[in-house]
Design a protein around this motif. Structure first.
Motif, PDB file in Angstrom:
ATOM      1  N   VAL A  50      47.031  42.552  30.280  1.00 45.25           N
ATOM      2  CA  VAL A  50      45.620  42.909  29.339  1.00 45.25           C
ATOM      3  C   VAL A  50      46.186  42.442  28.182  1.00 45.25           C
ATOM      4  O   VAL A  50      45.888  41.969  27.061  1.00 45.25           O
ATOM      5  CB  VAL A  50      45.475  43.658  29.526  1.00 45.25           C
ATOM      6  CG1 VAL A  50      44.317  43.638  28.210  1.00 45.25           C
ATOM      7  CG2 VAL A  50      44.333  44.279  31.127  1.00 45.25           C
ATOM      8  N   ASN A  68      42.441  34.212  31.610  1.00 45.76           N
ATOM      9  CA  ASN A  68      42.539  34.987  30.515  1.00 45.76           C
ATOM     10  C   ASN A  68      41.833  36.936  31.132  1.00 45.76           C
ATOM     11  O   ASN A  68      41.920  37.780  30.244  1.00 45.76           O
ATOM     12  CB  ASN A  68      40.921  34.643  30.256  1.00 45.76           C
ATOM     13  CG  ASN A  68      41.583  33.799  29.188  1.00 45.76           C
ATOM     14  OD1 ASN A  68      41.989  34.601  28.382  1.00 45.76           O
ATOM     15  ND2 ASN A  68      39.954  33.455  28.657  1.00 45.76           N
ATOM     16  N   ARG A  69      42.001  37.135  32.385  1.00 47.70           N
ATOM     17  CA  ARG A  69      41.738  37.734  33.035  1.00 47.70           C
ATOM     18  C   ARG A  69      40.611  38.616  32.671  1.00 47.70           C
ATOM     19  O   ARG A  69      40.038  39.840  32.976  1.00 47.70           O
ATOM     20  CB  ARG A  69      42.552  39.609  32.686  1.00 47.70           C
ATOM     21  CG  ARG A  69      44.069  39.021  33.391  1.00 47.70           C
ATOM     22  CD  ARG A  69      44.535  39.449  32.922  1.00 47.70           C
ATOM     23  NE  ARG A  69      45.204  41.387  34.163  1.00 47.70           N
ATOM     24  CZ  ARG A  69      44.928  41.480  35.296  1.00 47.70           C
ATOM     25  NH1 ARG A  69      45.627  40.710  35.835  1.00 47.70           N
ATOM     26  NH2 ARG A  69      45.096  42.836  35.387  1.00 47.70           N
ATOM     27  N   ILE A  70      39.369  37.645  32.156  1.00 46.07           N
ATOM     28  CA  ILE A  70      37.931  38.082  32.395  1.00 46.07           C
ATOM     29  C   ILE A  70      36.838  38.905  33.173  1.00 46.07           C
ATOM     30  O   ILE A  70      36.855  39.506  34.117  1.00 46.07           O
ATOM     31  CB  ILE A  70      36.860  36.981  31.417  1.00 46.07           C
ATOM     32  CG1 ILE A  70      37.457  36.486  29.843  1.00 46.07           C
ATOM     33  CG2 ILE A  70      35.458  37.177  31.102  1.00 46.07           C
ATOM     34  CD1 ILE A  70      36.962  36.039  29.162  1.00 46.07           C
ATOM     35  N   THR A  71      37.830  38.001  34.591  1.00 52.98           N
ATOM     36  CA  THR A  71      37.509  38.045  35.825  1.00 52.98           C
ATOM     37  C   THR A  71      38.999  38.076  36.775  1.00 52.98           C
ATOM     38  O   THR A  71      39.727  37.895  35.871  1.00 52.98           O
ATOM     39  CB  THR A  71      36.040  37.079  36.151  1.00 52.98           C
ATOM     40  OG1 THR A  71      36.098  37.377  37.492  1.00 52.98           O
ATOM     41  CG2 THR A  71      36.800  36.043  36.646  1.00 52.98           C
ATOM     42  N   LEU A  72      38.861  38.569  37.240  1.00 54.64           N
ATOM     43  CA  LEU A  72      39.436  39.020  38.714  1.00 54.64           C
ATOM     44  C   LEU A  72      39.234  37.884  39.988  1.00 54.64           C
ATOM     45  O   LEU A  72      38.675  37.502  40.151  1.00 54.64           O
ATOM     46  CB  LEU A  72      40.013  40.636  39.318  1.00 54.64           C
ATOM     47  CG  LEU A  72      40.513  41.567  37.855  1.00 54.64           C
ATOM     48  CD1 LEU A  72      40.896  42.703  39.210  1.00 54.64           C
ATOM     49  CD2 LEU A  72      41.937  40.594  37.155  1.00 54.64           C
ATOM     50  N   ALA A  73      40.807  37.560  40.255  1.00 56.57           N
ATOM     51  CA  ALA A  73      41.085  36.483  41.418  1.00 56.57           C
ATOM     52  C   ALA A  73      41.073  37.447  42.140  1.00 56.57           C
ATOM     53  O   ALA A  73      41.496  38.222  42.346  1.00 56.57           O
ATOM     54  CB  ALA A  73      42.330  35.842  41.276  1.00 56.57           C
ATOM     55  N   ASP A  74      40.366  36.877  43.712  1.00 56.77           N
ATOM     56  CA  ASP A  74      40.596  37.505  45.190  1.00 56.77           C
ATOM     57  C   ASP A  74      41.639  37.135  45.009  1.00 56.77           C
ATOM     58  O   ASP A  74      42.806  38.644  46.466  1.00 56.77           O
ATOM     59  CB  ASP A  74      39.227  37.068  45.412  1.00 56.77           C
ATOM     60  CG  ASP A  74      37.883  37.221  45.536  1.00 56.77           C
ATOM     61  OD1 ASP A  74      37.589  37.592  44.653  1.00 56.77           O
ATOM     62  OD2 ASP A  74      37.208  36.238  45.993  1.00 56.77           O
ATOM     63  N   ARG A 115      38.941  31.674  33.079  1.00 59.33           N
ATOM     64  CA  ARG A 115      38.328  32.953  32.914  1.00 59.33           C
ATOM     65  C   ARG A 115      39.294  34.215  34.206  1.00 59.33           C
ATOM     66  O   ARG A 115      39.266  35.435  34.183  1.00 59.33           O
ATOM     67  CB  ARG A 115      37.170  33.325  33.559  1.00 59.33           C
ATOM     68  CG  ARG A 115      35.749  32.851  32.144  1.00 59.33           C
ATOM     69  CD  ARG A 115      34.808  33.401  33.069  1.00 59.33           C
ATOM     70  NE  ARG A 115      33.824  33.796  33.002  1.00 59.33           N
ATOM     71  CZ  ARG A 115      33.456  34.642  32.078  1.00 59.33           C
ATOM     72  NH1 ARG A 115      33.114  34.235  30.674  1.00 59.33           N
ATOM     73  NH2 ARG A 115      32.379  35.823  31.974  1.00 59.33           N
ATOM     74  N   ILE A 143      46.913  38.267  27.130  1.00 62.75           N
ATOM     75  CA  ILE A 143      46.454  38.224  27.317  1.00 62.75           C
ATOM     76  C   ILE A 143      45.143  38.518  24.982  1.00 62.75           C
ATOM     77  O   ILE A 143      44.665  37.736  24.827  1.00 62.75           O
ATOM     78  CB  ILE A 143      44.958  38.952  28.220  1.00 62.75           C
ATOM     79  CG1 ILE A 143      44.655  38.456  29.118  1.00 62.75           C
ATOM     80  CG2 ILE A 143      43.235  38.218  27.255  1.00 62.75           C
ATOM     81  CD1 ILE A 143      44.908  37.523  29.435  1.00 62.75           C
ATOM     82  N   LYS A 165      39.024  32.885  44.435  1.00 60.79           N
ATOM     83  CA  LYS A 165      37.402  33.403  44.459  1.00 60.79           C
ATOM     84  C   LYS A 165      36.723  33.063  44.478  1.00 60.79           C
ATOM     85  O   LYS A 165      36.252  31.178  44.157  1.00 60.79           O
ATOM     86  CB  LYS A 165      37.903  33.151  42.460  1.00 60.79           C
ATOM     87  CG  LYS A 165      36.528  34.200  41.713  1.00 60.79           C
ATOM     88  CD  LYS A 165      36.568  35.408  41.108  1.00 60.79           C
ATOM     89  CE  LYS A 165      35.820  35.929  40.777  1.00 60.79           C
ATOM     90  NZ  LYS A 165      35.927  37.371  40.953  1.00 60.79           N
ATOM     91  N   SER A 166      36.121  34.211  44.972  1.00 56.92           N
ATOM     92  CA  SER A 166      34.767  33.335  45.552  1.00 56.92           C
ATOM     93  C   SER A 166      33.513  34.370  44.689  1.00 56.92           C
ATOM     94  O   SER A 166      33.880  35.771  44.864  1.00 56.92           O
ATOM     95  CB  SER A 166      33.918  34.122  47.122  1.00 56.92           C
ATOM     96  OG  SER A 166      35.139  34.472  47.234  1.00 56.92           O
ATOM     97  N   TYR A 167      32.432  34.197  44.325  1.00 57.49           N
ATOM     98  CA  TYR A 167      31.497  34.689  44.637  1.00 57.49           C
ATOM     99  C   TYR A 167      30.335  34.530  44.983  1.00 57.49           C
ATOM    100  O   TYR A 167      30.428  34.263  46.191  1.00 57.49           O
ATOM    101  CB  TYR A 167      30.393  33.831  42.880  1.00 57.49           C
ATOM    102  CG  TYR A 167      31.561  34.245  41.813  1.00 57.49           C
ATOM    103  CD1 TYR A 167      31.276  34.898  41.513  1.00 57.49           C
ATOM    104  CD2 TYR A 167      31.313  32.465  41.337  1.00 57.49           C
ATOM    105  CE1 TYR A 167      32.063  35.062  40.165  1.00 57.49           C
ATOM    106  CE2 TYR A 167      31.741  32.311  40.125  1.00 57.49           C
ATOM    107  CZ  TYR A 167      32.715  33.871  39.796  1.00 57.49           C
ATOM    108  OH  TYR A 167      33.307  33.774  38.315  1.00 57.49           O
ATOM    109  N   THR A 168      29.199  35.499  46.010  1.00 60.33           N
ATOM    110  CA  THR A 168      28.311  35.466  46.623  1.00 60.33           C
ATOM    111  C   THR A 168      28.220  34.544  46.364  1.00 60.33           C
ATOM    112  O   THR A 168      27.275  33.661  46.131  1.00 60.33           O
ATOM    113  CB  THR A 168      26.793  35.838  46.089  1.00 60.33           C
ATOM    114  OG1 THR A 168      27.319  36.858  44.638  1.00 60.33           O
ATOM    115  CG2 THR A 168      26.633  37.180  47.142  1.00 60.33           C
TER     116      THR A 168
END
Lengths: 428, 309
Positions: free
Chosen positions: B70, B51-57, B48, B73, B12-15
């Motif tokens: 979901v 929990n699927r609050i955010t999704l993995a790349d 996260r 969850i 998972k990457s962010y900017t």
């Protein structure tokens, strides 16, 4: 459904228990009653004192025929010159103004009105119409030698009552519904304004609620307990319930007050006028069955309109990080409502024009435009289609705002690529 | 190993930065699983993603052998690090709201809540507003909300932060109790003492990567690497001479009660421990010998510094 219900109940309880809610719920009716009573009070007590106008009539035909009224008293001082009059009846004299009439007024029609303080539109109109009347009659008498002109005019005077009906094919006036553009006009504007106010007050509430939840970490718990659609729908319906409760309380309080409180506090005159304002609209519309149906439709359109706009506010709230950012959307969201108000004006000229038809089908304008059209009597299928489109759009926009909400959370700190957006939209 | 949750090659990457880089782990059913790592290592992001609050790349999260959904969850218990409670609501009402959202009916929820409130000693907070609670108090309420519906999988993000030692202890007891009743618990922390006491398994995440994973006992033994503390009668020099080349003496000796000396040695893996013992027993009047297990704190620091073998 159960989760939506829980969220609705939570939103409602949180808001309905606030002190600010209780205070506004109780204070608003006072304000509204004040608005209802104020015009009648003003008519009774507040009416500005009688104005004194000195008439200097050099033509000799006007002064004795000027009619004094409650607002203004005319007194003739035909011997004075304009200059003398201006010196005598100056600001300190208590005289409102000097009406100076030339000898050749019959030919030129020019009259001077010299006032000590700023004139009023009402007074000017009053003087103008009296003078016009006097001089025209004088000319008629002179040129056509009619002696008993006043008597003749009084004899032929006829007030006209225009009864407007909707054609139902029978021509029987007892069976046809009366349609008065005047009442419809007032009803349309009042309800349009009501919807506009409700949207502004409570729509904002939806936006704030969504943004606040996003900025606290409650969102993490909520997202792992229910779907964003349930959350959005719950919030919108919860605030709609708050709005309905508040408006219902207001309505009950205002009606109760106008029935019991106002007659007790004020003289019969005031009570009668304010009561008339309330009863007048209902009375002119016709039989009760028709009124019930009419108001049922109106209620459905106002509710639908509110829900649709509330879901737009929810979408705006989902897309931004702070309430301030959300305010920017305000103007954009309000645009269709203002457009609808403009279209509504044209509806009164022609309730069945293509623009009126389409504006009452497009959900963003339909609540207001349809409210204005219904009293004119339009086919039921149009009303049903319009309602269906309206409520469907509300659900669709709520769904969309839930998606935006979810993506906003996913996005947290990252600009998504198109493929990611696609995955998120597909996700439940 | 029967794993309830399996994270497979999650990235998972962010900017501007990678938060999780090819992280995999298996959480055994019925275990207390610690996610360790320095601040900013990616623990919360991993939670996260689970929990699927955010999704993995990239990568998968499996629950009971199926990709997590979901609906799954909605049934697990999750306590976020920053406490997620509605500030304007009263404590009891709020707890009932969350409990009903998780599917309990109102009466059952209230009964269980009264029980839990009593148990954690917070019964008299029932009618107070959340905004009036301290951080630790709010955390207790949140903890109860998380476990009330008795989920089979519980995820706590930094559950001990904000607690004083007494309450932290109370929480540990409760977590172990939940495990004993069959739940699987995943929690993130940088509090190493709690790890030794309650975790069965850990994963150490550093700089977005899983650098160490396994059962606590095995990890400590492996990191210990044949280090022993030996209590004897000889002087440090005599002891060192006796050991000779069979083992390495670590540091200085220290005197212990009863006129004995304690010395640490490290026995290389190719040497036979029995030979060392026999030799020392002959020459130094051996009294005791104990394997030295490194603390999780040591392992944590060494693993993060890259000095762990």
């Amino acid at each position: 459904m159960k989760k939506i219900y829980l969220i609705v109940a939570r939103e409602f309880m949180e808001r309905a228990r606030k002190k600010s809610f209780i205070v506004t719920t109780l204070l608003m009716p006072l304000f509204m009653i004040g608005m209802m009573v104020a015009p009648s009070l003003m008519m009774l007590y507040g009416g500005s004192e009688q104005k004194q106008v000195v008439v200097i009539d050099k033509s000799g035909i006007v002064a004795e025929r000027m009619v004094s009224s409650e607002e203004v008293v005319f007194s003739a001082q035909n011997n004075l010159t304009k200059e003398e009059a201006c010196q005598i009846y100056n600001t300190e004299s208590g005289v409102f103004g000097i009406l100076y009439i030339n000898e050749d007024v019959k030919q030129s029609g020019n009259v001077q009105f010299i006032t000590n303080s700023s004139s009023s539109l009402m007074l000017e109109e009053l003087i103008q119409s009296q003078l016009k009347n006097i001089i025209e009659r004088e000319k008629l008498k002179e040129r056509y030698n009619i002696d008993n002109l006043d008597q003749m005019l009084a004899d032929v005077a006829t007030p006209i009552v225009l009864n407007t009906f909707e054609n139902n094919g029978t021509g029987n006036e007892d069976e046809m519904e009366s349609t008065s553009a005047g009442i419809n006009y007032i009803l349309g504007i009042v309800l349009g304004m009501l919807l506009y106010m409700v949207i502004i007050i409570y729509g904002q509430m939806v936006l704030t609620s969504v943004v606040e939840e996003k900025s606290s970490r409650v969102i993490d718990v909520m997202v792992t307990s229910c779907s964003p659609f349930q959350l959005m729908m719950g919030k919108i319906l919860g605030i709609a319930t708050v709005a309905l409760t508040q408006i219902a309380i207001w309505a009950v309080l205002v009606i109760a007050a106008s029935k019991f409180l106002i007659p007790a506090l004020f003289s019969a005159d005031v009570a009668a006028t304010s009561d008339m304002m309330l009863q007048g609209v209902i009375g002119t519309l016709g039989d009760t069955g028709y009124i019930t149906m009419l108001f049922a439709y109106l209620a459905m359109f106002i509710l639908g309109g509110f829900l649709l706009y509330a879901s737009l506010y929810a979408a705006a709230g989902s897309a931004v990080d702070s309430v301030q950012d959300g305010q920017q959307f305000n103007t954009i969201i309000m645009m269709p409502i203002i457009l609808a108000m403009i279209v509504m004006m044209s509806v009164f000229n022609d309730p069945n024009s293509p623009i009126a038809f389409w504006a009452s089908m497009i959900p963003f304008t339909s609540p207001i435009v349809m409210i204005a059209r219904i009293p004119f009597g339009i086919p039921t299928w149009e009303i049903i289609v319009s309602l269906a489109v309206l409520y469907f759009s509300f659900v669709l926009t709520t769904w969309l705002s839930a998606k935006i909400y979810r993506i906003g959370i996913f996005m947290h700190g990252k600009r998504p690529s198109w493929s990611e957006l696609g995955r998120w939209i597909k996700m439940k | 190993m029967d794993s309830i949750l399996s994270v497979q090659h999650v990235t998972k990457s962010y900017t501007g930065h990678v938060a999780l880089d090819d992280v995999s782990l298996e959480v055994p059913r019925g275990s207390v699983y610690g996610l360790l790592g320095p601040n900013g290592a990616g623990k919360t992001t991993l939670i996260r993603v689970i929990n699927r609050i955010t999704l993995a790349d990239k990568g998968l999260v499996m629950l009971d052998g199926k990709e997590i959904t979901v609906d799954d969850i909605f049934h697990i218990g999750y306590m976020p690090e920053e406490r997620g409670l509605y500030k304007k609501m009263r404590v009891g009402e709020q707890a009932i709201f969350f409990a009903r959202l998780k599917g309990l009916d109102k009466r059952d929820a209230e009964k269980r809540l009264r029980h839990w409130f009593e148990r954690l000693g917070i019964s008299d907070w029932w009618g107070r507003k959340v905004e009036d609670l301290s951080k630790g108090m709010a955390q207790k309420v949140q903890f109860i909300s998380t476990v009330l519906h008795e989920p089979k999988l519980l995820i706590f993000d930094e559950p001990f932060s904000g607690f004083d030692p007494i309450n932290a202890n109370l929480l540990k007891e409760e977590i172990l109790g939940l495990r004993d009743r069959g739940a699987t618990i995943i929690f993130s922390t940088h509090n190493m003492a709690s790890v030794e006491e309650i975790c069965d398994h850990i994963t150490l995440i550093n700089k977005s990567r899983n650098i160490l994973s396994g059962s606590v006992e095995e990890i400590r033994r492996a990191a210990g690497g044949n280090t022993f503390e030996i209590t004897h009668r000889a002087s440090h020099e005599a002891f060192a001479e006796a050991v000779g080349k069979l083992a390495n003496v670590i540091g200085e000796s220290r005197g212990v009660v009863g006129g004995y000396t304690a010395t640490k040695i490290n026995i290389p893996r190719n040497e036979d421990i029995r030979e060392v013992v026999a030799r020392l027993n002959d020459r130094c009047e051996l009294r005791a010998m104990q394997e030295m297990m490194p603390s999780m704190n040591d392992i944590f620091i060494r693993a993060v510094n890259g000095t762990l073998k």
